[in-house]
Design a protein around this motif. Structure first.
Motif, PDB file in Angstrom:
ATOM      1  N   CYS A  63      -6.608   2.445  -6.081  1.00 34.54           N
ATOM      2  CA  CYS A  63      -5.730   2.353  -4.750  1.00 34.54           C
ATOM      3  C   CYS A  63      -6.249   3.299  -3.657  1.00 34.54           C
ATOM      4  CB  CYS A  63      -4.452   3.093  -5.040  1.00 34.54           C
ATOM      5  SG  CYS A  63      -3.323   3.009  -3.731  1.00 34.54           S
ATOM      6  N   ASP A  64      -6.970   4.330  -4.105  1.00 38.69           N
ATOM      7  CA  ASP A  64      -8.008   5.159  -2.949  1.00 38.69           C
ATOM      8  C   ASP A  64      -9.146   4.298  -2.757  1.00 38.69           C
ATOM      9  OD1 ASP A  64      -6.184   7.090  -3.606  1.00 38.69           O
ATOM     10  OD2 ASP A  64      -7.656   8.352  -4.818  1.00 38.69           O
TER      11      ASP A  64
ATOM     12  N   ASN B  74      -8.016   1.843  -0.250  1.00 34.42           N
ATOM     13  CA  ASN B  74      -7.660   2.239   1.248  1.00 34.42           C
ATOM     14  C   ASN B  74      -8.912   2.785   1.883  1.00 34.42           C
ATOM     15  OD1 ASN B  74      -4.518   4.312  -0.197  1.00 34.42           O
ATOM     16  ND2 ASN B  74      -4.746   1.961   0.448  1.00 34.42           N
TER      17      ASN B  74
ATOM     18  N   PRO C  35      -4.611  -1.270   3.189  1.00 32.90           N
ATOM     19  CA  PRO C  35      -3.596  -0.055   3.186  1.00 32.90           C
ATOM     20  C   PRO C  35      -2.596  -0.633   2.211  1.00 32.90           C
ATOM     21  CG  PRO C  35      -3.118  -1.827   5.203  1.00 32.90           C
ATOM     22  CD  PRO C  35      -4.480  -2.438   4.417  1.00 32.90           C
TER      23      PRO C  35
ATOM     24  N   SER D 163      -0.120   0.630  -0.927  1.00 30.27           N
ATOM     25  CA  SER D 163       0.137   1.793  -1.319  1.00 30.27           C
ATOM     26  C   SER D 163       0.386   2.113  -3.115  1.00 30.27           C
ATOM     27  CB  SER D 163       1.539   2.122  -0.748  1.00 30.27           C
ATOM     28  OG  SER D 163       2.684   1.482  -1.295  1.00 30.27           O
TER      29      SER D 163
END
Ligand code: AMP
Ligand code: ZN
Ligand code: FE
Ligand code: FE
Length: 285
Positions: free
Chosen positions: A109-110, A113, A118, A120
């Protein structure tokens, strides 16, 4: 209704990254008149009870199964069959694998991002719905969020092996997983080996006590299947196969689309019985 003497020993439910419930998988197997199936969720046995109950009601033999992610220079999947799903060693190994899957999902996820996507963590967790979390859940979150057009694109651009948002899993050695499966009275099988290379990569697994090879799989053409079958038979190993069904969709093999003769199931369960006798584990198939 009479069954045909065929089995599909590789499929996933929503307890890992499949889309159907164990009961739906059993219903589909019944529709294909299969005699036996195995539920082989990634790093969890949480769906086994539901599958066993549904199997009993439908008159289909449901083997205990699991697909464990191990590491041997690369991600290598091992299938365990016919073991005691309540065995403490198995529970500990799988719990630790699931914990590291959750941590890895955060890293994926990081990365996404950082790449300007985007998505979450909550959206990813919603897809997993409490099951063993994997890249397909991230892919589905990307599709739902409108960040990619398709599941396939999610893997091609971000999540596939070697792609920028692919994070490696924890490094459980295959020899350790094989030993734990044996201690729990089960048989250990190398999943879709053609995905990893030729027969030579199986040698260390065989040395670690591997019982069988998944020779029939959607990723194997006929020549590959034959090559692995010859290798398995020459080494006294059993042969297995299955659809690796994850859910309906384009290019996805359905339950019962890859099958093996029921005699192969008997050979596999014989191997499990030998380990069970050696370890003193009770029968749970
Ligand atoms: P994971 O357990 O999180 O490493 O995810 C592995 C699962 O992702 C596999 O069981 C497949 O269902 C799926 N998968 C892996 N690579 C691809 C790919 N290139 N395209 C589509 N699905 C894939
Ligand atoms: Zn999967
Ligand atoms: Fe796999
Ligand atoms: Fe699989």
């Amino acid at each position: 209704m009479e069954h045909v003497d065929l089995a599909d020993l590789h499929m996933h439910s929503h307890f890992s990254d499949g889309q159907w419930s164990p009961a739906q998988l059993v219903a589909s197997a019944k529709g294909h008149r299969l005699r036996a199936i195995a539920l082989t969720d990634h790093d969890t046995v949480a769906g086994i009870e539901e599958a066993a109950l549904a199997g009993r009601a439908a008159g289909i033999e449901v083997l205990v199964g699991v697909e464990i992610s191990t590491w041997l220079d690369a991600d290598v999947h091992l299938l365990g069959y016919g073991f005691d799903p309540e065995h403490a060693g198995v529970a500990t190994l799988l719990a630790s694998a699931r914990t590291s899957r959750a941590a890895r999902a955060e890293l994926i996820c990081d990365r996404l991002n950082e790449m300007g996507v985007p998505v979450s963590m909550q959206e990813i967790l919603d897809q997993a719905a409490g099951g063993a979390i994997g890249r397909p859940h991230v892919a589905r979150a990307l599709v739902e969020g409108g960040h990619v057009h398709s599941f396939r694109e999610a893997f091609d651009v971000y999540l596939g092996d070697g792609k920028p948002a692919c994070v490696e899993k924890a490094r459980v050695e295959p020899a350790v997983a094989i030993q734990v499966i044996h201690e729990a009275g089960g048989a250990a099988v190398a999943a879709h080996p053609g995905f990893y290379g030729g027969t030579e990569f199986l040698e260390p697994l065989v040395a670690a006590g591997l019982d069988g090879v998944e020779v029939r799989h959607g990723l194997h053409d006929e020549v590959t299947a034959r090559e692995f079958e010859d290798f398995a038979r020459a080494g006294g190993l059993v042969c297995t196969g299955g659809s690796d069904f994850h859910g309906p969709g384009p290019g996805r093999a359905g339950v019962g689309t890859v099958t093996i003769p029921y005699e192969w199931v008997e050979d596999l369960l014989e191997r499990a019985a030998a380990h069970r006798a050696a370890s003193g584990t009770r029968r749970r198939v």
